[in-house]
Each structure stands twice: as structure tokens, then as C-alpha cells.
Design an enzyme around this catalytic site. Structure first.
Site, PDB file in Angstrom:
ATOM      1  N   ASP A 136       6.736  -5.691   6.106  1.00  0.00           N
ATOM      2  CA  ASP A 136       6.636  -4.374   5.475  1.00  0.00           C
ATOM      3  C   ASP A 136       5.578  -3.529   6.154  1.00  0.00           C
ATOM      4  O   ASP A 136       4.661  -4.047   6.771  1.00  0.00           O
ATOM      5  CB  ASP A 136       6.181  -4.541   4.015  1.00  0.00           C
ATOM      6  CG  ASP A 136       7.292  -5.080   3.141  1.00  0.00           C
ATOM      7  OD1 ASP A 136       8.441  -5.064   3.590  1.00  0.00           O
ATOM      8  OD2 ASP A 136       6.988  -5.499   2.024  1.00  0.00           O
TER       9      ASP A 136
ATOM     10  N   LYS B 286       9.057  -0.567   3.894  1.00  0.00           N
ATOM     11  CA  LYS B 286       9.150   0.193   2.705  1.00  0.00           C
ATOM     12  C   LYS B 286       7.788   0.661   2.294  1.00  0.00           C
ATOM     13  O   LYS B 286       7.018  -0.097   1.773  1.00  0.00           O
ATOM     14  CB  LYS B 286       9.676  -0.680   1.586  1.00  0.00           C
ATOM     15  CG  LYS B 286      11.060  -1.189   1.797  1.00  0.00           C
ATOM     16  CD  LYS B 286      11.609  -1.572   0.473  1.00  0.00           C
ATOM     17  CE  LYS B 286      10.992  -2.888   0.121  1.00  0.00           C
ATOM     18  NZ  LYS B 286      11.166  -3.327  -1.232  1.00  0.00           N
TER      19      LYS B 286
ATOM     20  N   MET C 158       0.538   1.563  -6.715  1.00  0.00           N
ATOM     21  CA  MET C 158       1.295   2.761  -6.307  1.00  0.00           C
ATOM     22  C   MET C 158       0.958   3.978  -7.184  1.00  0.00           C
ATOM     23  O   MET C 158       1.851   4.603  -7.756  1.00  0.00           O
ATOM     24  CB  MET C 158       2.801   2.458  -6.354  1.00  0.00           C
ATOM     25  CG  MET C 158       3.175   1.421  -5.332  1.00  0.00           C
ATOM     26  SD  MET C 158       4.787   0.671  -5.627  1.00  0.00           S
ATOM     27  CE  MET C 158       4.376  -0.639  -6.751  1.00  0.00           C
TER      28      MET C 158
HETATM   29  N1  SAH Z   1       2.529  -7.397  -3.346  1.00  0.00           N
HETATM   30  C1  SAH Z   1       1.416  -6.476  -3.298  1.00  0.00           C
HETATM   31  C2  SAH Z   1       1.750  -5.158  -3.931  1.00  0.00           C
HETATM   32  C3  SAH Z   1       2.871  -4.412  -3.279  1.00  0.00           C
HETATM   33  S1  SAH Z   1       3.205  -2.884  -4.016  1.00  0.00           S
HETATM   34  C4  SAH Z   1       0.177  -7.145  -3.896  1.00  0.00           C
HETATM   35  O1  SAH Z   1       0.248  -8.286  -4.314  1.00  0.00           O
HETATM   36  O2  SAH Z   1      -0.883  -6.534  -3.891  1.00  0.00           O
HETATM   37  C5  SAH Z   1       2.466  -1.770  -2.914  1.00  0.00           C
HETATM   38  C6  SAH Z   1       1.186  -1.229  -3.450  1.00  0.00           C
HETATM   39  O3  SAH Z   1       0.170  -2.202  -3.380  1.00  0.00           O
HETATM   40  C7  SAH Z   1       0.619  -0.058  -2.695  1.00  0.00           C
HETATM   41  O4  SAH Z   1       1.241   1.139  -3.022  1.00  0.00           O
HETATM   42  C8  SAH Z   1      -0.804  -0.081  -3.171  1.00  0.00           C
HETATM   43  O5  SAH Z   1      -0.902   0.426  -4.475  1.00  0.00           O
HETATM   44  C9  SAH Z   1      -1.067  -1.558  -3.256  1.00  0.00           C
HETATM   45  N2  SAH Z   1      -1.736  -2.091  -2.068  1.00  0.00           N
HETATM   46  C10 SAH Z   1      -1.264  -3.007  -1.204  1.00  0.00           C
HETATM   47  N3  SAH Z   1      -2.184  -3.292  -0.261  1.00  0.00           N
HETATM   48  C11 SAH Z   1      -3.263  -2.548  -0.542  1.00  0.00           C
HETATM   49  C12 SAH Z   1      -4.538  -2.402   0.062  1.00  0.00           C
HETATM   50  N4  SAH Z   1      -4.894  -3.092   1.153  1.00  0.00           N
HETATM   51  N5  SAH Z   1      -5.412  -1.538  -0.490  1.00  0.00           N
HETATM   52  C13 SAH Z   1      -5.093  -0.845  -1.599  1.00  0.00           C
HETATM   53  N6  SAH Z   1      -3.893  -0.944  -2.195  1.00  0.00           N
HETATM   54  C14 SAH Z   1      -2.995  -1.791  -1.691  1.00  0.00           C
END
Ligand code: SAH
Length: 503
Positions: free
Chosen positions: A274, A296, A411
Site C-alpha cells: 500500500d 490505496k 483517517m
Molecule cells: N492498518 C493500519 C491502519 C490503516 S488505515 C494500522 O494498523 O495502523 C490508514 C490510516 O492509518 C491513515 O489514514 C492514518 O490515519 C493511519 N496511519 C497509518 N500510518 C500512519 C502513520 N505512520 N502516522 C499517522 N497515521 C498513520
């Protein structure tokens, strides 16, 4: 041991790489096989003796040309029963003919330059000790567990630093790896001769490697070899069948990958990743793995989930080991459920390797606990992004207004203002500490601290200031009284008190 199957990796077409080109490389580490080859060394100093010892250790035939030899050099020659020959005279251009490498331990600049020029004219790579401009190659620092050899170079920038790195690697590469690498070498022809097929051999060497890593100081013996072979054979019927593994890439810092994630990434044939996966994490994957970006990120054009599922399944059906690499943990807002269902429907084996969620990464960087005996007895992760990109209508507003909860909003970028307004209308204290964290655990991490009531404005201002209005990088918002422990708030408080005192 890097490629214990002994098979050269399949040639990679540049277009397949996907995950960015290799960063500029200051030096190409190549490992010369010198056993039985002729190497020429000019000079008789102690520096020459050091180089002679190094070269002699490779099994090369070393011809040393020195009108005068230091006691250290003379001693070495005496000890190496015939492999090092001392010619008690100065070198001549004729001596360089047929040499694999030429080394000059020559202090005089003009003489060093002449040696280098003659070597180059003869087509022999040359090193003149301590004269980088006259060198075609450098001697790196070495961690020696032969046949496993680690070479370290700083491109001449910082030899002392290089030595420190060497010491560090020394400390983490067990002495026992020498035996394991030797066993790999002696078992290799044997394993290659059995009809295990490519996957079977790879399974054999993967298990072998796991044993080496887990118990480096035990000796790899015949019984282990037989056991590994039996296992590789018994799994043979599965050959040709690919697999799918959902792997959590964590929030960005590659050091937050699990050991299992690293292992799976290093044996992947294909990595479907991703946008959220940090490049540093992708670098951990096997270099030969084909890396494909499949989408995505919230608001940019993205691959459809159905297309991703179909691609993943088709590749696994071709017998590939497919790693589906997802930001954070695959089971948190990652649509893992749909991918697992697609794999199951196709009858393909599926595994999941968990990852550190963005929420956990952010909390660790803020050094703030998400739960707290006084402030937070509950932790909730919510998404602020419904299928249509709007705020989900079915969020539990009472839960979001809970004073004793820490809430992590995934998000949040488009809908935070609306979410905060509705939560406050449901009773959420407007003074609740709230923090936005961009790119948690990555080098460019950036945080904005405020309250639930003020975060939207602060965030808009900060985004305008820092990114020219367009937010970049993934963002999380966390709120709850437990977050009041974060340094940001302590600073803000001190500032406010300072202002009050001044006023
Ligand atoms: N599977 C991921 C979440 C995926 S949804 C988890 O476990 O964290 C995608 C969202 O995750 C992004 O829009 C953001 O809100 C958050 N996100 C993912 N990586 C991030 C990061 N390094 N810093 C801040 N937000 C993050």
C-alpha cells in the site's frame, strides 16, 4: 549464506521493481576469490606486512617485492609455508603481469603513482596504501566468519566510524555462524542433487537458517541434516502451490517490523504494498522480489479492492509466495477480512503477520500511555472515513464522549471538524487534550497539540504553514485525558503559566 540455494536469482527487469530505484552506492562491495591466484605486493614496511597477512589468509599466492623487509614481514613469510614469496628487490613493471590484484605499500607519492599507473596499464586493479587517489579498490573493515564474510566501507569518509560499525556487527554475528556457513557449503552439493525442486530446496535452507539463528552455537550435524531433508520432502506435495501472507508493515520505522515480518519479506516472490508502507520498510524485502504498489491512500486514485484481491490470488495460483504488505497492523482498518475471504475462496493458504498499529507507533513516539489508571480505562479505535469518504453516520457518540476513554481516530483528515463537533454535542469535554500525529515513527513525523475544541483550527493553520495547505503523509488524531501526559501539553502549560505570570 546470502543465497544458500546456490541459484542465481532470476534476472530482474527494471520495470518490475516498482519500489523505487536503488539509492546511490558509494562503493560496490565485491568479494574477490583469491585462492590460488597471484597477488603482487610492493613494499617491505609493517603496513606491507599487514596487507600480506590479509592476502595470505585468502589462500592467494602472494609475491612480495621489497629490497628491505621489516621483521614483521619477514616473520610472516617464514610462517606461511611457501604461499608468500619474498623477492628481495624492488618491483618492476614485468612483475605485475598476470596478477589478480596489485597492492603498493609505498610511501613516496611519485613512486606510488608510477606503481598505480603500471598496474592500470597492465589491467590489474590496484590499491596504494593510504593514497585513495591511487586506488581502484579499498580494503573494508571485516567481520570474518568464513565462509561468511561481512565487509564494511565508509568510502573513506570515516574509517573510525567504520571500525565502530564493525565492532557492532562483530557483537551481533555469533561466532557459531562460521560452523553454520561451513555446513551450508558442505551440504549444498548434496541438497542440490536431491530432487526437491526449487521450493523444496528453499524450504530446506530456510529451516536451516532458522536453526542457525536460533541456536548459532550448536553444531549443525548429520541428524539435523536428515531431519531438515525429511521435512523438505514431506512438504513437497505442496510445491507449486503459492501462498498469501498478510504482513503488518508497522507505521513506518523499519525497526518496528516483527522478526517474522522480516523473515517473510525476505522470502517473498512478490510484494503487493500500500501507499502507506514506508520505503524503508520495503527495502527489507528480498531484493529480487517483485514489488508492486497497489493503492490505496484515502483520497488519491487507487486500485479497487476487487482488483487487488484478484491480483493477489492470481499470483499465488501461479505458485508465487505473495506478501500483501499493509501499513500498521493488517487487521486494523486494512480490509484484511476481504483479502482473507478471497484467499480462502480460492483455496489458497493464508497467514497473517501482525504489525505495530499507527496508534501504538504514535503513542510510543509521544511517550504517552494510551490507558491510564486515573484517566483512561478504555481505548477505542474509530475510523472517520466511511465508504463514501464522509464521516460514518453510525459512530457511537456516547462512547466518543466518554471522559474515561482514549480515542484514536483513523483517517481523520477530512472529517475531524465534524466528528469533534458531534462528540462535543454528545457531551465530550471541549478541553479534552487532542493531538494530531502525521507520519508517526517516520523521520518526517510532525505533531499538533490542542484540545478537542481547538484542534481543527490549529491543524488547519499548521497544515497551511507546513504543507502549503495540502496535508501530506498519513495522519492520526488521538484524544482523551490520558494524552494530557504528553510532553506537548506540559510545554503548553508551562508557556501559559509563563504568560500568566508576565501578565
Ligand atoms: N492498518 C493500519 C491502519 C490503516 S488505515 C494500522 O494498523 O495502523 C490508514 C490510516 O492509518 C491513515 O489514514 C492514518 O490515519 C493511519 N496511519 C497509518 N500510518 C500512519 C502513520 N505512520 N502516522 C499517522 N497515521 C498513520
Amino acid at each position: 549464506m546470502a543465497d544458500p540455494t546456490g541459484e542465481s536469482p532470476p534476472p530482474r527487469r527494471p520495470a518490475e521493481q516498482g519500489g523505487g530505484r536503488m539509492a546511490p552506492l558509494a562503493r560496490l562491495p565485491v568479494f574477490f576469490a583469491l585462492e590460488g591466484r597471484r597477488v603482487v605486493l610492493a613494499g617491505g614496511s609493517d603496513a606491507a606486512a599487514w596487507k600480506a597477512e590479509l592476502i595470505a589468509a585468502t589462500g592467494a599466492r602472494l609475491d612480495v617485492y621489497a629490497a628491505e623487509a621489516s621483521p614483521a614481514l619477514a616473520g610472516l613469510v617464514a610462517e606461511t609455508d611457501g604461499r608468500v614469496t619474498l623477492h628481495a628487490r624492488d618491483w618492476t613493471p614485468e612483475d605485475l603481469k598476470g596478477a589478480t590484484l596489485a597492492i603498493g605499500a609505498i610511501e613516496d607519492d611519485a613512486e606510488g603513482a608510477r606503481f598505480a599507473a603500471v598496474a592500470r596499464a597492465t589491467g590489474v586493479p590496484v590499491n596504494v596504501v593510504d593514497k585513495p587517489a591511487l586506488c581502484d579498490f579499498a580494503f573494508g573493515a571485516i567481520v570474518n566468519r568464513s565462509p561468511l564474510v561481512v565487509g564494511i566501507s565508509t568510502d573513506g569518509a570515516a574509517p573510525v566510524f567504520g571500525q565502530a560499525v564493525r565492532a557492532k556487527i562483530e557483537s551481533v554475528v555469533p561466532q557459531g555462524f562460521k560452523q553454520w556457513a561451513e555446513a551450508a557449503r558442505s551440504w549444498r552439493p548434496f541438497v542440490a542433487a536431491l530432487e526437491l525442486g526449487h521450493h523444496g530446496r528453499r524450504r530446506f535452507w530456510e529451516r536451516f537458517t532458522r536453526h542457525a539463528l536460533e541456536a548459532p552455537d550448536t553444531l549443525p550435524d548429520e541428524a539435523l541434516r536428515e531431519d531438515l531433508l525429511a521435512r523438505a520432502r514431506s512438504a513437497r506435495e505442496q510445491d507449486g502451490r503459492g501462498s498469501i501472507t498478510l504482513v503488518g508493515a508497522g507505521p513506518g520505522d523499519p525497526e518496528l517490523l516483527t522478526l517474522k515480518a522480516v523473515r517473510v519479506l525476505q522470502s517473498a516472490d512478490v510484494v503487493l504494498y500500500d501507499d502507506l508502507v514506508a520505503p524503508a520498510v520495503l527495502d527489507v524485502a528480498r531484493r529480487e522480489a517483485k514489488k508492486t504498489l497497489v493503492g490505496k491512500s484515502g483520497y488519491k486514485p487507487s486500485c479497487k479492492q476487487d482488483d487487488i484481491n484478484a491480483l493477489m490470488v492470481a499470483l499465488a495460483q501461479q505458485g508465487k509466495r505473495v506478501v500483501r504488505l499493509k501499513g500498521g497492523d493488517p487487521m486494523v482498518f486494512g480490509r484484511a477480512g476481504e483479502e482473507i475471504a478471497a484467499a480462502r475462496a480460492a483455496g489458497l493458504p493464508i497467514d497473517v503477520v501482525p504489525g505495530i498499529t499507527a496508534a501504538q507507533g504514535a503513542a510510543s513516539r509521544m511517550t504517552v500511555s494510551l490507558t491510564h489508571r486515573d484517566h483512561a480505562r478504555r481505548l477505542q479505535f474509530v475510523t472517520a472515513h466511511a465508504r463514501d469518504g464522509k464521516l460514518p453516520v453510525d459512530l457511537d457518540w456516547t462512547a466518543l464522549a466518554d471522559k474515561a476513554a482514549t480515542t484514536v481516530v483513523y483517517m481523520p483528515q477530512r472529517t475531524w471538524g465534524e466528528l469533534a463537533g458531534k462528540a462535543m454535542a454528545a457531551g465530550l469535554d471541549p478541553h479534552t487534550p487532542a493531538l494530531a500525529v502525521f507520519s508517526a515513527t517516520r523521520p518526517e513525523e510532525f505533531r499538533v497539540a490542542a484540545t478537542v475544541a481547538t484542534l481543527k483550527d490549529r491543524l488547519d493553520a499548521a497544515v497551511a504553514d507546513k504543507f502549503g495547505g495540502r496535508p501530506s503523509g498519513p495522519c492520526l488524531i488521538l484524544f482523551g485525558f490520558a494524552l494530557g501526559e504528553a510532553e506537548e501539553f506540559a510545554l503548553a502549560e508551562a508557556e501559559a503559566q509563563g504568560l500568566a505570570a508576565q501578565g
